[in-house]
Scaffold this motif. Structure first.
Motif, short mmCIF file in Angstrom:
data_model
loop_
_atom_site.label_atom_id
_atom_site.label_comp_id
_atom_site.label_asym_id
_atom_site.label_seq_id
_atom_site.Cartn_x
_atom_site.Cartn_y
_atom_site.Cartn_z
N VAL A 81 -6.59 53.51 1.02
CA VAL A 81 -6.90 53.19 -0.36
C VAL A 81 -8.10 52.26 -0.32
O VAL A 81 -8.15 51.38 0.51
CB VAL A 81 -5.71 52.43 -0.99
CG1 VAL A 81 -6.08 51.88 -2.34
CG2 VAL A 81 -4.49 53.33 -1.09
N ASN A 82 -9.08 52.48 -1.19
CA ASN A 82 -10.19 51.53 -1.25
C ASN A 82 -10.43 51.09 -2.68
O ASN A 82 -10.16 51.82 -3.63
CB ASN A 82 -11.46 52.13 -0.66
CG ASN A 82 -11.41 52.14 0.87
OD1 ASN A 82 -11.51 53.18 1.49
ND2 ASN A 82 -11.20 50.98 1.44
N THR A 83 -10.92 49.90 -2.79
CA THR A 83 -11.02 49.26 -4.10
C THR A 83 -12.47 48.98 -4.47
O THR A 83 -13.27 48.59 -3.62
CB THR A 83 -10.25 47.93 -4.08
OG1 THR A 83 -8.95 48.15 -3.55
CG2 THR A 83 -10.15 47.34 -5.48
N ARG A 150 -19.38 52.03 -1.15
CA ARG A 150 -18.67 51.38 -0.07
C ARG A 150 -17.20 51.82 -0.04
O ARG A 150 -16.57 51.86 1.01
CB ARG A 150 -18.75 49.86 -0.26
CG ARG A 150 -18.23 49.08 0.92
CD ARG A 150 -18.42 47.61 0.74
NE ARG A 150 -17.56 47.09 -0.34
CZ ARG A 150 -17.45 45.80 -0.62
NH1 ARG A 150 -18.14 44.90 0.05
NH2 ARG A 150 -16.66 45.39 -1.60
N ALA A 151 -16.69 52.13 -1.23
CA ALA A 151 -15.30 52.59 -1.28
C ALA A 151 -15.18 54.06 -0.86
O ALA A 151 -14.33 54.41 -0.05
CB ALA A 151 -14.74 52.38 -2.68
N ASN A 154 -15.38 55.67 3.00
CA ASN A 154 -14.26 55.66 3.93
C ASN A 154 -13.31 56.84 3.72
O ASN A 154 -12.30 56.94 4.39
CB ASN A 154 -13.47 54.36 3.78
CG ASN A 154 -14.34 53.17 4.03
OD1 ASN A 154 -14.77 52.93 5.14
ND2 ASN A 154 -14.63 52.41 2.98
N ASP B 166 -9.48 45.45 2.49
CA ASP B 166 -9.40 46.76 1.87
C ASP B 166 -10.17 47.79 2.67
O ASP B 166 -9.79 48.95 2.74
CB ASP B 166 -9.97 46.64 0.45
CG ASP B 166 -9.78 47.89 -0.35
OD1 ASP B 166 -8.63 48.16 -0.72
OD2 ASP B 166 -10.76 48.61 -0.61
N LEU B 167 -11.28 47.34 3.28
CA LEU B 167 -12.11 48.27 4.05
C LEU B 167 -11.65 48.36 5.49
O LEU B 167 -12.36 48.90 6.33
CB LEU B 167 -13.57 47.82 3.98
CG LEU B 167 -14.18 47.90 2.57
CD1 LEU B 167 -15.46 47.12 2.50
CD2 LEU B 167 -14.42 49.35 2.19
#
Lengths: 368, 266, 274
Positions: A81-83, A150-151, A154, B166-167
């Motif tokens: 999960v990315n934010t 950036r999210a 990934n 998060d990353l």
């Protein structure tokens, strides 16, 4: 539901320290590949849900499932999960390329692959050529895009967006709404978007969860929620509404503002106290003789697409009217509306009962 | 803001003249062949030559620099850890207590620090000399490093750490890839301040230094008490140049670091 | 975030530092103040402190510290204020700070030459016909040199306070009809009071405890608490008495810190953060 939900909340509560409850017994499911919006006023718990999914906090009770597996205690760096953060949270000491590459570098991915994927992600958000810029040299809208890149770089299963548009000006915000929606459809990923801006929610979402005081008040498509608000809170929060107290005389007949009106609602108790919603754009200006309601114009504002009139009936109820026609302040006018424009809301009705009641209206509708 | 009147300019000029006059006065007479600070006879380098010929003095300068560098390095390490510890403390009361204790040495007069450290070293049995001076310098430099690093840590938005996690960053990654680079300007500032504190210190060193060990400040003090010696003038000329050099290096480093840092503030 | 053990690891060296070099020294000073020169437990040091000799010393120490702080403030505030109005204020500020980076001893030493019998000041006096006078080893030279030393340290916090001041507040004050002087008195000064307070803090407390400048510039007179402590510790070797004076100096320090403590009024910061 045939497909396994990607996210499932099962009676999840979140309490801080002693007694402050921010989420109470929340249950819901989210399907893969949809655009969800958590909508509500500040402090309603929407960001808490986001942080629970991201893994920054753990629930006090209940279970959170990701692809059917319990993830309550999985730390954020081990979740797919990315934010995208509200303040973007871009690393000031890294340039655009390295910000986007951050997650890949952690995973020790080879330089050539990193370069390819970062460039692809930047292309996705229309930022090709900005690789070597410092974050301080980027405008608000550009930083926003870097944060998104950036999210997505990934390749997470879910992208969480925490009021990402709130810092942008109106024009840019509208543009970004289109772009985000389009991006989500191109990527086919699940987006969970948090906002307090109802217009944003209506414009972008497949499904909206309206929240208040740590609970989900209503969920549904934007149209459902706009047209059939479950209660005064939702009606008030989503769009502008005229809400008055009324009494259900019998099926298809409701009384408010001192008169009885035909309506489409049924299945309620006789003489049950209810609230009635009529959207300002459903009210039409006519002559006092032909109007179902007779009101006096108090103020009138030109809003560009329409005039916004604030009017009062003889009982002192305010009626907001959106009309392309002009009226004269101080004049008495009539207001006309269709039976379908009247939405009856029961007091303290649960979401399940509400849905069941609405479905019962639709069946004869379709049968006709 | 508003314009400056001539009176204001004159006032500022006067302040600057008074601030710099003694320094240039010293340097001016360092070239005096006469050997006094009153009548300038003729130009000479002999006092500078005397500085470099005086092996004892050179040793003392080296001592001073070694103590300064070592104490700055070690106090920076302890200070950075301390700042992190303070930030991670959730308990408000404990945090404030730590902060107050941290500031005690900053506001304490040098005499108190010197005297109490003298008692401490005697009580514990540390021999007065290099070790006691080094330890004292580390001790009084730690809080200033904490004070330089802490604001950077506090200014850092929590969401940056969330974003790193998060990353996919582990706790260690967060520290080395996000926190340390972010607070680097604070660490630099702390290091340089610790360096100058150490180089500049007289009173504490005066108390805790034994007979065999001396730093520049203490040496100048005993030379000055003995009377005027133009070797001191020559020394101050050299120190002035080194100081200016250090200032330039510090500001160059600071400027390079500043660009990305100010970038965070929207 | 990070697990508990790494966080504890951060705390160990720092906590050890606090215990060893903050708590222990103060405790030791208090402990030593209870012993006389022969190592016997006694309150005589405290009795001695309240004798006329030490009370007079304390009074004179406070008087000198007060004068030094006052003159430093009188020079520093306008300097800081005018500096904020200069074009390249950061550069000018740097130029103010540089002298403070030059070793204290060297600057003090310079004044031995400047104020000396054949120094430039006396030469100037002679030239205008006043005739040379004894400048060194006087109260004047002591205060002058001390003020000289403290000025940069006092300018810095005041400059920062004035610099942080939101210019709109000054415009607002003028707009509401205040004269420049009223604006200064009613708006600028109260909002920069925190800077003034920290300036006083960094001047007054060290001024109480000066001993190097007194020795070099004011001669061998024991006129401050600092000189008294140095005398007791390093000359008379009476650590008990020295510690007792130190205990009182620490007490005064805390009292002064209480008075000059920073209350978060925020006036100065409001402008910047928004």
């Amino acid at each position: 539901m045939t497909q396994q939900p990607i996210i499932r909340f099962d009676n999840v509560s979140k309490r801080y320290n002693d007694d402050t409850t921010v989420l109470s017994n929340i249950s819901f499911e989210m399907e893969r590949g949809k655009f969800y919006t958590l909508l509500g006023p500040s402090g309603c718990g929407k960001t808490t849900i986001l942080r629970l999914i991201a893994g920054f906090i753990e629930p006090s009770s209940g279970e959170i499932q990701f692809n059917g597996k319990k993830i309550n205690e999985v730390p954020p760096n081990e979740r797919q999960v990315n934010t995208v953060f509200q303040d973007y949270a871009l690393f000031p000491h890294l340039n655009v390329f390295e910000n986007v590459a951050f997650g890949l570098r952690i995973k020790k991915i080879k330089q050539a692959e990193v370069k390819r994927r970062v460039e692809e992600a930047l292309r996705f958000v229309n930022l090709q050529g900005y690789e070597n810029r410092e974050i301080s040299e980027m405008s608000g809208g550009q930083r926003q895009r870097v944060a998104i890149a950036r999210a997505i770089v990934n390749d997470p299963e879910i992208i969480l967006l925490d009021e990402p548009l709130s810092a942008l000006d109106l024009k840019l915000r509208t543009e970004m709404q289109y772009e985000l929606r389009e991006l989500q459809q191109r990527l086919g990923k699940t987006f969970i978007f948090v906002t307090h801006d109802q217009e944003e929610a209506l414009a972008m979402s497949d499904e909206i969860f309206v929240m208040n005081a740590g609970e989900i008040v209503q969920s549904g498509t934007p149209i459902d929620i706009y047209d059939e608000p479950i209660n005064r809170f939702v009606a008030d929060f989503i769009g502008e509404s005229n809400i008055v107290d009324g009494v259900m005389i019998r099926d298809h007949l409701v009384r408010f503002a001192g008169k009885e009106f035909e309506c489409v609602d049924a299945g309620l108790d006789t003489n049950e106290k209810i609230e009635v919603v009529i959207r300002p754009e459903d009210l039409e200006i006519t002559s006092p003789e032909r109007g179902k309601l007779i009101v006096t114009v108090d103020t009138q504002l030109f809003r560009g697409v329409h005039y916004e009139l604030s009017t009062y009936d003889r009982d002192g109820n305010e009626w907001l009217v959106h009309s392309t026609r002009k009226a004269q302040v101080g004049d008495e006018i009539g207001l006309d509306f269709d039976p379908e424009a009247i939405h009856v809301m029961r007091l303290n009705e649960s979401e399940e009962d509400f849905d069941r009641r609405l479905e019962s209206y639709e069946v004869p509708d379709h049968a006709e | 803001m508003g314009k400056q009147s001539n009176a204001q300019k004159l006032f500022l000029a006067l302040v600057f003249i008074i601030l710099y006059a003694p320094i240039f006065f010293l340097i001016f007479y360092s070239f005096n062949s006469n050997g006094t600070m009153s009548s300038f006879e003729s130009f000479t380098w002999e006092h500078y030559a005397a500085v470099f010929d005086d092996t004892r003095l050179i040793m003392i300068v080296l001592n001073t620099v070694i103590v300064a560098l070592l104490s700055a390095l070690i106090s920076t390490a302890i200070g950075v850890l301390g700042a992190l510890a303070i930030v991670y403390l959730k308990n408000r009361k404990l945090r404030n207590t730590l902060l107050s204790l941290n500031n005690v040495l900053i506001v304490s007069p040098d005499v108190i620090i010197g005297a109490s450290f003298l008692i401490l070293f005697t009580a514990v049995g540390v021999r007065l000399g290099f070790a006691s001076v080094l330890i004292s310098h580390i001790a009084f430099s730690v809080p200033i490093v904490v004070l330089m690093v802490l604001p950077k840590l506090l200014e850092m938005s929590d969401s940056l750490i969330d974003a790193a996690r998060d990353l996919g960053a582990s706790g260690r990654d967060v520290l080395t890839r996000v926190i340390i680079p972010y607070i680097k300007p604070g660490i630099f500032a702390g290091f340089f301040l610790a360096l100058t504190y150490s180089l500049d210190d007289f009173a504490v060193t005066f108390f805790v230094t034994g007979n065999g060990f001396s730093t520049l400040s203490v040496e100048i003090y005993s030379m000055a008490r003995a009377g005027i010696s133009l070797t001191i003038n020559a020394l101050s000329g050299l120190i002035f140049i080194v100081t200016i050099g250090l200032v330039l290096v510090y500001y160059a480093l600071n400027r390079r670091n500043r660009t990305p840092v100010t970038g965070v503030k929207k | 975030m990070q697990n508990k053990s790494t966080k504890a690891l951060y705390l160990i060296p720092y906590g050890a530092w606090i215990l060893l070099f903050v708590v222990a020294p103060i405790a030791l000073v208090v402990y030593y103040s209870l012993f006389d020169i022969h190592g016997d437990f006694t309150f005589s040091n405290y009795k001695a402190f309240f004798s006329s000799v030490y009370l007079e010393l304390t009074l004179s120490s406070f008087w000198y510290a007060f004068l030094i702080t006052l003159f430093s403030l009188l020079i520093s505030y306008p300097t800081a204020y005018f500096l904020t109005k200069t074009k390249h204020k950061q550069l000018w500020l740097l130029l103010i700070i540089i002298p403070s980076w030059i070793n204290l001893l060297l600057k003090t030493y310079a004044f031995i030459g400047i104020f000396g019998q054949y120094g430039p000041i006396n030469a100037f006096f002679a030239a205008i016909g006043i005739g040379s006078t004894q400048l060194l080893f006087t109260d004047f030279s002591f205060i002058f040199v001390s003020v000289y030393i403290f000025i940069p340290f006092m300018i810095l916090p005041i400059f920062n306070a004035i610099d942080r001041l939101n210019p709109a507040l000054i415009d607002a004050s003028r707009d509401l009809g205040a004269s420049p002087w009223t604006t200064f008195r009613r708006v600028i000064l109260p909002l920069t009071m925190n800077g003034v307070k920290s300036g006083i803090q960094v001047t007054f407390i060290p001024a109480l405890s000066l001993f190097m400048i007194t020795r070099l510039i004011a001669g061998n007179k024991v006129i401050t608490l600092g000189t008294a402590i140095e005398q007791q510790f390093l000359v008379t070797q009476n650590w008990g008495m020295g510690s007792t004076i130190a205990v009182f100096l620490i007490l005064f320090m805390f009292i002064i810190m209480l008075f000059t403590g920073q209350k978060e009024k925020g006036g100065a910061s409001v402008g910047k953060t928004k």
